[in-house]
Scaffold this active site. Structure first.
Site, mmCIF file in Angstrom:
data_model
loop_
_atom_site.group_PDB
_atom_site.id
_atom_site.type_symbol
_atom_site.label_atom_id
_atom_site.label_comp_id
_atom_site.label_asym_id
_atom_site.label_seq_id
_atom_site.Cartn_x
_atom_site.Cartn_y
_atom_site.Cartn_z
ATOM 1 N N GLU A 42 1.239 -9.627 -5.483
ATOM 2 C CA GLU A 42 1.666 -8.567 -4.449
ATOM 3 C C GLU A 42 1.063 -8.917 -3.230
ATOM 4 O OE1 GLU A 42 0.546 -4.334 -4.886
ATOM 5 O OE2 GLU A 42 0.432 -4.188 -2.997
ATOM 6 N N ARG A 46 0.802 -7.290 5.821
ATOM 7 C CA ARG A 46 -0.321 -7.063 6.735
ATOM 8 C C ARG A 46 -0.674 -8.034 7.700
ATOM 9 N NH1 ARG A 46 -5.370 -4.444 3.455
ATOM 10 N NH2 ARG A 46 -4.052 -3.323 2.011
ATOM 11 N N LYS A 130 2.587 3.737 -8.091
ATOM 12 C CA LYS A 130 1.089 3.352 -7.744
ATOM 13 C C LYS A 130 0.408 4.684 -7.466
ATOM 14 C CE LYS A 130 -0.984 0.701 -4.006
ATOM 15 N NZ LYS A 130 -0.808 -0.595 -3.209
HETATM 16 O O1 LIG Z 1 -1.745 -2.616 1.123
HETATM 17 C C1 LIG Z 1 -1.244 -1.582 0.422
HETATM 18 O O2 LIG Z 1 0.005 -1.362 0.481
HETATM 19 C C2 LIG Z 1 -2.242 -0.883 -0.010
HETATM 20 O O3 LIG Z 1 -2.049 0.194 -0.547
HETATM 21 C C3 LIG Z 1 -3.783 -1.146 -0.193
HETATM 22 C C4 LIG Z 1 -4.068 -2.025 -1.333
HETATM 23 O O4 LIG Z 1 -3.459 -1.684 -2.668
HETATM 24 C C5 LIG Z 1 -5.516 -2.235 -1.503
HETATM 25 O O5 LIG Z 1 -5.941 -2.635 -0.445
HETATM 26 C C6 LIG Z 1 -6.125 -2.979 -2.539
HETATM 27 O O6 LIG Z 1 -7.203 -2.432 -2.940
HETATM 28 P P1 LIG Z 1 -8.480 -3.063 -3.014
HETATM 29 O O7 LIG Z 1 -8.530 -3.786 -4.478
HETATM 30 O O8 LIG Z 1 -9.648 -1.988 -3.055
HETATM 31 O O9 LIG Z 1 -8.821 -4.254 -1.827
#
Ligand SMILES: O=C(O)C(=O)C[C@H](O)[C@H](O)COP(=O)(O)O
Length: 207
Positions: A42, A46, A130
């Protein structure tokens, strides 16, 4: 909608959630993860480089399933489809986003964090969701509780998941895979530590 999404998620196990700042990192990073056994990737929208990264991986790494993350609006859906994403992930859901997703072939994995959100998505046909932000929204106990009245919804929990708690999520009957950034942390990508990323991917693969 969600055509062809089930197979991708069922075989994913762990989905790396990637923030790619430089397009030249895209292929070595994806190769490192695939070598470690993780081939559902994924790429979050960003960064400026994200869509080019998706294009490159889709074109050069046929073994990988590359999708987009942080899909927030109609424009993100259009850009994901144009870049060749095979799936899209959103942290939450809006009517506009879901309407737009209905008009494209690329499946969407929409985010939900509580039973009402899960039910609203289910009304629109989303059997795969999700669970975000997984740990902050109640973690394993919350997902287990949601699975009581809503066992037909399968989740990919993401957010706050790492090597220490991924297994607990994966053990739940309503969890199909988990997502996370831990095996491809920003500093590892910045320093091009591909061997370390492969090692962490292997560890994640064998969870
Ligand atoms: O960007 C997106 O669409 C999101 O929903 C956020 C991500 O799923 C998280 O940033 C991953 O989470 P971490 O593994 O805690 O870093």
């Amino acid at each position: 909608m969600q055509k062809n999404l089930a197979e991708v998620l069922e075989q994913a196990g762990v989905v790396p959630v990637l923030v790619i700042e430089k397009v030249e990192d895209a292929l070595p990073l994806a190769e490192a993860l695939v070598e470690g056994g993780l081939n559902v990737l994924e790429i979050t929208l960003r960064t400026e480089a994200a869509l080019d990264a998706v294009e490159q991986i889709a074109k050069h790494l046929p073994d990988a399933h590359v999708g987009t993350g942080t899909v927030l609006n109609v424009e993100d859906i259009r850009r994901s489809v144009d870049a060749g994403a095979t799936f899209m992930v959103s942290p939450g859901a809006t009517e506009q986003l879901l309407d737009a997703a209905d008009s494209v072939e690329v499946p969407l994995l929409p985010g939900a964090a509580d039973p009402s959100e899960v039910m609203r998505l289910l009304e629109r046909g989303y059997r795969y969701q999700k669970f975000f932000p997984a740990q902050a929204a109640g973690g394993v106990p919350m997902l287990k509780s949601i699975g009581g009245p809503l066992p037909q919804v399968k989740f990919c929990p993401t957010g706050g998941i790492g090597p220490n708690n991924a297994k607990d999520f994966l053990a739940l009957s309503n969890v199909v895979c988990v997502g996370g950034s831990w095996m491809a942390a920003a500093n590892l990508i910045r320093e091009n530590r591909w061997a370390d990323i492969t090692r962490l991917a292997k560890e994640a693969f064998s969870l």
